[in-house]
Design an enzyme around this catalytic site. Structure first.
Site, short mmCIF file in Angstrom:
data_model
loop_
_atom_site.label_atom_id
_atom_site.label_comp_id
_atom_site.label_asym_id
_atom_site.label_seq_id
_atom_site.Cartn_x
_atom_site.Cartn_y
_atom_site.Cartn_z
N GLU A 166 -10.22 23.86 -46.52
CA GLU A 166 -8.84 24.35 -46.43
C GLU A 166 -8.18 24.63 -47.79
O GLU A 166 -7.07 24.19 -48.05
CB GLU A 166 -7.99 23.36 -45.61
CG GLU A 166 -8.55 23.15 -44.22
CD GLU A 166 -7.71 22.20 -43.36
OE1 GLU A 166 -6.79 21.57 -43.88
OE2 GLU A 166 -8.00 22.12 -42.15
N ASN A 212 -15.29 25.18 -45.64
CA ASN A 212 -14.75 25.06 -44.27
C ASN A 212 -13.26 25.36 -44.25
O ASN A 212 -12.52 24.92 -45.15
CB ASN A 212 -15.00 23.60 -43.81
CG ASN A 212 -14.74 23.37 -42.33
OD1 ASN A 212 -15.27 24.09 -41.50
ND2 ASN A 212 -13.94 22.37 -42.01
N HIS A 248 -10.06 26.24 -34.24
CA HIS A 248 -9.03 25.58 -33.43
C HIS A 248 -8.23 26.69 -32.76
O HIS A 248 -7.41 27.36 -33.42
CB HIS A 248 -8.12 24.72 -34.31
CG HIS A 248 -8.81 23.53 -34.89
ND1 HIS A 248 -9.31 22.50 -34.11
CD2 HIS A 248 -9.10 23.19 -36.18
CE1 HIS A 248 -9.86 21.58 -34.90
NE2 HIS A 248 -9.76 21.98 -36.15
N GLU A 277 -15.15 22.97 -35.74
CA GLU A 277 -14.11 22.11 -35.15
C GLU A 277 -13.50 22.76 -33.91
O GLU A 277 -12.29 22.73 -33.69
CB GLU A 277 -13.00 21.84 -36.19
CG GLU A 277 -13.52 21.24 -37.48
CD GLU A 277 -12.41 20.87 -38.47
OE1 GLU A 277 -11.23 20.83 -38.08
OE2 GLU A 277 -12.76 20.62 -39.65
N ASP A 279 -11.92 23.83 -30.58
CA ASP A 279 -11.21 23.38 -29.39
C ASP A 279 -10.25 24.47 -28.95
O ASP A 279 -9.97 25.40 -29.71
CB ASP A 279 -10.51 22.01 -29.56
CG ASP A 279 -9.63 21.88 -30.79
OD1 ASP A 279 -9.21 22.92 -31.35
OD2 ASP A 279 -9.32 20.73 -31.18
C1 XIL Z 1 -8.01 15.48 -38.01
C2 XIL Z 1 -8.53 14.34 -37.14
O1 XIL Z 1 -9.01 14.88 -35.94
C3 XIL Z 1 -7.44 13.35 -36.88
O2 XIL Z 1 -7.98 12.20 -36.20
C4 XIL Z 1 -6.80 12.90 -38.18
O3 XIL Z 1 -5.70 12.06 -37.91
C5 XIL Z 1 -6.33 14.11 -38.98
O4 XIL Z 1 -7.43 14.98 -39.19
N1 XIL Z 1 -8.92 20.19 -39.82
C6 XIL Z 1 -9.85 19.33 -40.35
C7 XIL Z 1 -10.02 17.99 -39.76
O5 XIL Z 1 -10.61 19.74 -41.25
O6 XIL Z 1 -10.41 17.03 -40.73
C8 XIL Z 1 -8.79 17.51 -39.04
O7 XIL Z 1 -9.11 16.30 -38.38
C9 XIL Z 1 -8.31 18.56 -38.07
C10 XIL Z 1 -7.98 19.84 -38.80
#
Ligand code: XIL
Length: 504
Positions: A166, A212, A248, A277, A279
């Site tokens: 990020e 990422n 996401h 990641e 969802d």
């Molecule tokens: C999130 C986790 O899912 C949570 O449990 C935590 O509190 C905060 O981080 N992008 C990412 C992840 O790269 O590391 C994040 O994970 C979600 C967004």
């Protein structure tokens, strides 16, 4: 993938799951989904399928059903939080790997690939970093030490690492994190991202190194910026192997044409693509239309795009059960984002993933990356029409990446490798023929998207597919892989030739 040993162990797990269910050991009533397990289908499609592994998965009240579902369905995991900086280096130069080890040991014990998340990020940093100011030199050495120690701890265990997470804003500018404001980075140009990747390569030369981010899935200003960075890194030899698309999504889904074009341009740079990641969050309470139609369609579309793109190596959801998802705590009035519901029942989204995985890679004229055992001799014939362009000295770069390894006994087992050839010269390489020797008596069991022969230690892998047999200048052929067996140790070969000429 899919040598007999691996399928055998999957069968054993499924049997064990059946016995456990029969003896009533589950604390929650999980309906076993019908059809084949996702990891079985994914292995046949030569893709990894996995999840983010929740905190305290081994002690939670639903730990038994959580672990059993994970074992049954997945072949890759990412610790959701346990490898972030606040977990691994809570005090300067004091490293705590207990939680991380629990996740990684679970992965290894269950024949899963471990994906590490994350080395350099602006969130979940300990107070000792954020609570004071640093000079650029000081913070660089803090970053380097962290990369060195964390990667060294997991050498040979974590095969894919998110090195930087990020780093960009949606408009394509660099995020003004502590790393950016203190150490700096310009694109193109050097800075903390480049230094992190160089350091990571040195710390574990065998690991796949990934950048990422979120909102870089389609073509947009942010993915343009990441693309330019990767292009610059590739041009200057800064080590980077993959791009992680977080994925996401909302019930608005994603434009598949744009996703496809974006994946293709990254693939053209010679990097792999990881869906890291995934969802699909829904307004809650979720509507029947969202659960039964919208969400499964989005899951299916994304899995489809990954399977159609040979450079796409894994699909991981951020969790797998709605009982444990970051969504409700992060986005108000949204949830139900994953493929199992809160009671561990498979949702329509699960069956959409399952159905698309079952169809494997590609369709119609699209190249398939499904492993096929081929008995075709490598130098297939002495046909005079065979026209291999000799690669001039130093015009190729071959990489051999062990993406998975598993044991039958403590000292022998199976493994999976991705092979790539980069054309660093100015003329196209046609009908490539890659040769190398195994150092430890390894044997190839099955190889895909090319032909091979093995005589003792000596291996030749030869193009036999029209769609990957020519490598343009600057391009990388990375669609070939194999599964094999090892015994004793499993060291990578170190020298390679293409069409008889040594690669760098
Ligand atoms: C999130 C986790 O899912 C949570 O449990 C935590 O509190 C905060 O981080 N992008 C990412 C992840 O790269 O590391 C994040 O994970 C979600 C967004």
């Amino acid at each position: 993938m899919g040598p007999r040993v691996r399928l055998g162990s999957i069968a054993a797990l499924i049997l064990a799951a059946g016995l456990l269910a029969a003896s009533g050991s589950f604390t929650a009533s999980a309906a076993t989904p019908t059809g084949q397990r996702l990891k079985t289908l994914a292995a046949a499609a030569n893709v990894l399928i996995g999840y983010a592994s929740m905190n305290n998965f081994d002690t939670a009240s639903d730990s038994a059903v959580y672990q059993q579902t994970a074992r049954d369905e997945f072949n890759i995991l990412t610790p959701e939080n346990a490898l972030k900086w606040d977990a691994t280096e809570p005090q300067q130069n004091t490293f705590t790997f207990g939680a991380g080890d629990t996740h990684i040991n679970f992965a290894i014990a269950n024949n899963m690939v471990a994906h590490g998340h994350v080395l350099v990020w602006h969130q979940q940093l300990p107070g000792w970093i954020t609570g004071r100011s640093w000079t650029s030199a000081e913070l660089t050495s803090v970053m380097n030490n962290h990369i060195d120690k964390v990667m060294a701890h997991y050498v040979g265990k974590i095969s894919v690492w998110d090195v930087v997470n990020e780093a960009f804003n949606d408009d394509g500018t660099l995020r003004s994190s502590i790393w950016q404001t203190t150490i700096g980075q310009s694109v193109p140009g050097s800075g903390y991202i480049e230094q992190a990747f160089r350091r990571a390569r040195a710390a574990d030369p065998g690991a796949v190194l990934v950048y990422n981010d979120f909102n870089i899935e389609p073509m947009n200003a942010k993915s343009d910026a990441v693309f330019r960075m990767v292009q610059d890194f590739k041009a200057r030899g800064v080590p980077i192997d993959g791009v992680g698309l977080q994925m996401h999504l909302t019930n608005g889904g994603i434009g598949t044409t744009s996703l496809r074009s974006n994946m293709q341009r990254f693939a053209n740079l010679g990097v792999s693509i990881y869906i890291t990641e995934f969802d699909v969050r829904l307004p809650t309470p979720a509507s029947a239309t969202d659960l039964n139609t919208t969400q499964p369609t989005i899951y299916r579309n994304v899995v489809n795009e990954c399977l159609l793109q040979p450079a796409c190596k894994s699909i991981q959801t951020w969790g797998f059960t709605d009982a444990h998802s970051w969504v409700p705590g992060t986005f108000s009035n949204q949830g139900a984002a994953l493929e199992f519901d809160e009671a561990y029942n498979a949702k329509p989204a699960y069956f959409a993933i399952q159905d698309r995985l079952a169809q494997g890679r590609g369709s119609g004229g699209t190249p398939t990356a499904t492993p096929t055992r081929t008995a075709t001799p490598a130098v297939a014939t002495s046909t005079p029409t065979r026209t291999a362009t000799p690669a001039a000295a130093g015009t190729c770069q071959a990489t051999y990446t062990i993406v998975n390894q598993w044991n039958n006994t403590p000292t022998s087992g199976g493994f999976q490798v991705n092979l790539s050839i980069r054309n660093t010269g100015s003329a196209a390489i046609t009908n490539w023929d890659l040769a190398f020797a195994f150092p430890n008596g390894q044997t190839i069991a099955g190889l895909w998207n090319a032909a091979f022969t093995q005589t003792g230690a000596n291996v030749r892998v030869s193009a036999n597919q029209s769609w990957n047999s020519t490598i343009a200048p600057g391009a990388t052929m990375n669609s070939v892989g194999f599964t094999g067996n090892w015994s004793g140790t499993n060291t990578r070969p170190t020298s390679f030739t293409v069409n008889g000429t040594p690669c760098s």
